[in-house]
Design a protein around this motif. Structure first.
Motif, PDB file in Angstrom:
ATOM      1  N   GLY A 113       0.872  -1.166   0.000  1.00 45.13           N
ATOM      2  CA  GLY A 113       0.000   0.000   0.000  1.00 45.13           C
ATOM      3  C   GLY A 113       0.908   1.213   0.000  1.00 45.13           C
ATOM      4  O   GLY A 113       2.035   1.135   0.504  1.00 45.13           O
ATOM      5  N   ILE A 114       0.437   2.315  -0.528  1.00 41.26           N
ATOM      6  CA  ILE A 114       1.322   3.457  -0.745  1.00 41.26           C
ATOM      7  C   ILE A 114       1.929   3.978   0.556  1.00 41.26           C
ATOM      8  O   ILE A 114       3.081   4.387   0.582  1.00 41.26           O
ATOM      9  CB  ILE A 114       0.600   4.568  -1.551  1.00 41.26           C
ATOM     10  N   LYS A 174       3.371  11.443  -2.301  1.00 45.99           N
ATOM     11  CA  LYS A 174       3.235  10.790  -0.985  1.00 45.99           C
ATOM     12  C   LYS A 174       4.611  10.617  -0.333  1.00 45.99           C
ATOM     13  O   LYS A 174       4.755  10.808   0.872  1.00 45.99           O
ATOM     14  CB  LYS A 174       2.566   9.426  -1.126  1.00 45.99           C
ATOM     15  N   LEU A 175       5.611  10.265  -1.149  1.00 45.08           N
ATOM     16  CA  LEU A 175       6.963  10.100  -0.612  1.00 45.08           C
ATOM     17  C   LEU A 175       7.500  11.435  -0.101  1.00 45.08           C
ATOM     18  O   LEU A 175       8.096  11.496   0.987  1.00 45.08           O
ATOM     19  CB  LEU A 175       7.892   9.519  -1.691  1.00 45.08           C
ATOM     20  N   GLU A 176       7.303  12.515  -0.851  1.00 42.53           N
ATOM     21  CA  GLU A 176       7.748  13.843  -0.411  1.00 42.53           C
ATOM     22  C   GLU A 176       7.119  14.207   0.923  1.00 42.53           C
ATOM     23  O   GLU A 176       7.800  14.714   1.826  1.00 42.53           O
ATOM     24  CB  GLU A 176       7.396  14.901  -1.458  1.00 42.53           C
ATOM     25  N   VAL A 199      10.658   3.027   1.740  1.00 41.90           N
ATOM     26  CA  VAL A 199      11.642   3.827   1.007  1.00 41.90           C
ATOM     27  C   VAL A 199      12.310   4.835   1.948  1.00 41.90           C
ATOM     28  O   VAL A 199      13.535   5.010   1.906  1.00 41.90           O
ATOM     29  CB  VAL A 199      10.997   4.519  -0.214  1.00 41.90           C
ATOM     30  N   VAL A 200      11.541   5.461   2.818  1.00 45.29           N
ATOM     31  CA  VAL A 200      12.108   6.413   3.786  1.00 45.29           C
ATOM     32  C   VAL A 200      13.120   5.700   4.690  1.00 45.29           C
ATOM     33  O   VAL A 200      14.203   6.231   4.960  1.00 45.29           O
ATOM     34  CB  VAL A 200      10.990   7.099   4.609  1.00 45.29           C
ATOM     35  N   GLU A 201      12.796   4.487   5.140  1.00 44.15           N
ATOM     36  CA  GLU A 201      13.741   3.710   5.961  1.00 44.15           C
ATOM     37  C   GLU A 201      15.049   3.481   5.212  1.00 44.15           C
ATOM     38  O   GLU A 201      16.136   3.599   5.789  1.00 44.15           O
ATOM     39  CB  GLU A 201      13.141   2.346   6.316  1.00 44.15           C
ATOM     40  N   LEU A 202      14.948   3.139   3.923  1.00 47.07           N
ATOM     41  CA  LEU A 202      16.150   2.877   3.119  1.00 47.07           C
ATOM     42  C   LEU A 202      16.970   4.154   2.914  1.00 47.07           C
ATOM     43  O   LEU A 202      18.206   4.117   2.953  1.00 47.07           O
ATOM     44  CB  LEU A 202      15.769   2.265   1.774  1.00 47.07           C
ATOM     45  N   ARG A 236       9.168  14.788   4.462  1.00 43.30           N
ATOM     46  CA  ARG A 236       9.094  16.031   5.237  1.00 43.30           C
ATOM     47  C   ARG A 236       8.803  15.727   6.700  1.00 43.30           C
ATOM     48  O   ARG A 236       9.393  16.333   7.592  1.00 43.30           O
ATOM     49  CB  ARG A 236       8.019  16.958   4.674  1.00 43.30           C
ATOM     50  N   SER A 237       7.908  14.767   6.949  1.00 41.02           N
ATOM     51  CA  SER A 237       7.546  14.442   8.326  1.00 41.02           C
ATOM     52  C   SER A 237       8.581  13.533   8.987  1.00 41.02           C
ATOM     53  O   SER A 237       8.474  13.252  10.167  1.00 41.02           O
ATOM     54  CB  SER A 237       6.160  13.790   8.376  1.00 41.02           C
TER      55      SER A 237
END
Length: 146
Positions: free
Chosen positions: A36-37, A81-83, A44-47, A87-88
């Motif tokens: 899910g997105i 969504k990734l951006e 991806v953020v973890e990586l 940011r958070s």
């Protein structure tokens, strides 16, 4: 120098590649099965954090004539969504760039065929290999940093 991470975003999987620390070559890292997105962007953020990346290179799947496709819109939504998630997650300084990915899947298949990867196994590796091609195209366009 910090690493870069490349994404080949598909409906079912996301191919992931990393640059070396000098920004010369791209290497395949993994393929993420899409859940899910929210979870996908979280992974991806973890990586990005784990590998200390300063740039995210996202393959942009355009039509051959350069216009947007249905998949282009899905990938643009993924980037948005990734951006937001970055940011958070205190990653606002990480740059996100587009890289034209036309023909990358075909090139990736050709690389796997040349490497004698069995037809049944190619599906497992094609997205990761496409991400490597996206990364290498980006790095080559920037020129060597050495």
């Amino acid at each position: 120098m910090r690493r870069k991470i490349a994404l080949d975003v598909g409906d079912k999987t996301i191919g992931i590649a990393l640059s070396d620390e000098l920004g010369i070559t791209g290497q395949g890292l993994m393929t993420i099965e899409r859940i899910g997105i929210k979870k996908d962007t979280g992974k991806v953020v973890e990586l990005i954090k784990e590998y200390n990346c300063d740039t995210v290179v996202i393959g942009l799947p355009l039509n051959l004539n350069g216009t947007d496709s249905v998949q282009t819109e899905k990938v643009r939504e993924f980037r948005t969504k990734l951006e937001n998630k970055m940011r958070s997650s205190a990653l606002a300084d990480v740059e996100i760039v587009w890289q034209d990915e036309r023909f990358t899947t075909k090139l990736a298949e050709n690389v796997l065929i040349a490497g004698n990867v069995r037809r049944e196994d190619r599906k497992k590796y094609v997205d990761k290999q496409a991400a490597v091609i996206i990364m290498q195209s980006y790095l080559d366009s920037k020129g060597s940093m050495v």
